[in-house]
Design a protein around this motif. Structure first.
Motif: not given
Length: 162
Positions: A111-123
């Motif tokens: 999963f990633e944002t539209k800016n291609e920042n990947r989801l690495e962790e939930l806080r």
């Protein structure tokens, strides 16, 4: 075939939640709806789930207002309701845990944002926006706690503080 336990009688929001969404098929259906599947056939094909089980699980999710059914009787479509969308963060938490411990470092779905920042962790964030550490968390009785739940939590707190 084993009969599912009814967890809703336990005085715990987690137990009541698991009574509705605690089945593996149910979580995968929610995942597929979040990914964009809308048709029974899409979900069935994706999961390889028996049609009677999928029908039953979708019925339960619709009854719980987690999934909304639209379209016609002969051509229905499904989507997550607002209530269903609020299940996505814990689902993503399980997915990230699975990526770390079950996927040999090779995540099948990213999963990633539209800016291609990947989801690495939930806080965990508190009401002031500060990150919370798991080790700092403790449980106490809420206003919905029954007498036995209060006793149980008090005993665990006492044990933890020893």
């Amino acid at each position: 075939m084993s009969v599912r336990s009814n967890l809703s009688a336990l005085n715990c929001s987690l137990a009541k939640s698991l009574d509705i969404v605690g089945d593996g098929w149910t979580l995968l259906i929610i995942r597929d709806l979040f990914l964009g599947a809308t048709r029974f056939s899409e979900i069935s094909q994706s999961l390889g789930i028996a049609k009677n089980i999928l029908s039953e699980r979708l019925g339960t999710l619709c009854e719980a207002k987690i999934v909304e059914r639209g379209g016609t009787n002969t051509r229905p479509h499904y989507r997550l309701s607002e209530k269903g969308l609020e299940l996505v963060p814990p689902l993503l938490g399980l997915l990230l845990w699975g990526d770390k411990y079950c996927a040999d470092g090779k995540a099948p779905i990213i999963f990633e944002t539209k800016n291609e920042n990947r989801l690495e962790e939930l806080r965990l964030i508190d009401e002031t926006g500060q990150t919370m550490l798991l080790l700092d968390l403790h449980a106490k009785s809420g206003e919905g706690a029954e007498f036995l739940t209060k006793i149980y939590l008090d005993r665990l707190t006492e044990k933890k503080n020893q």
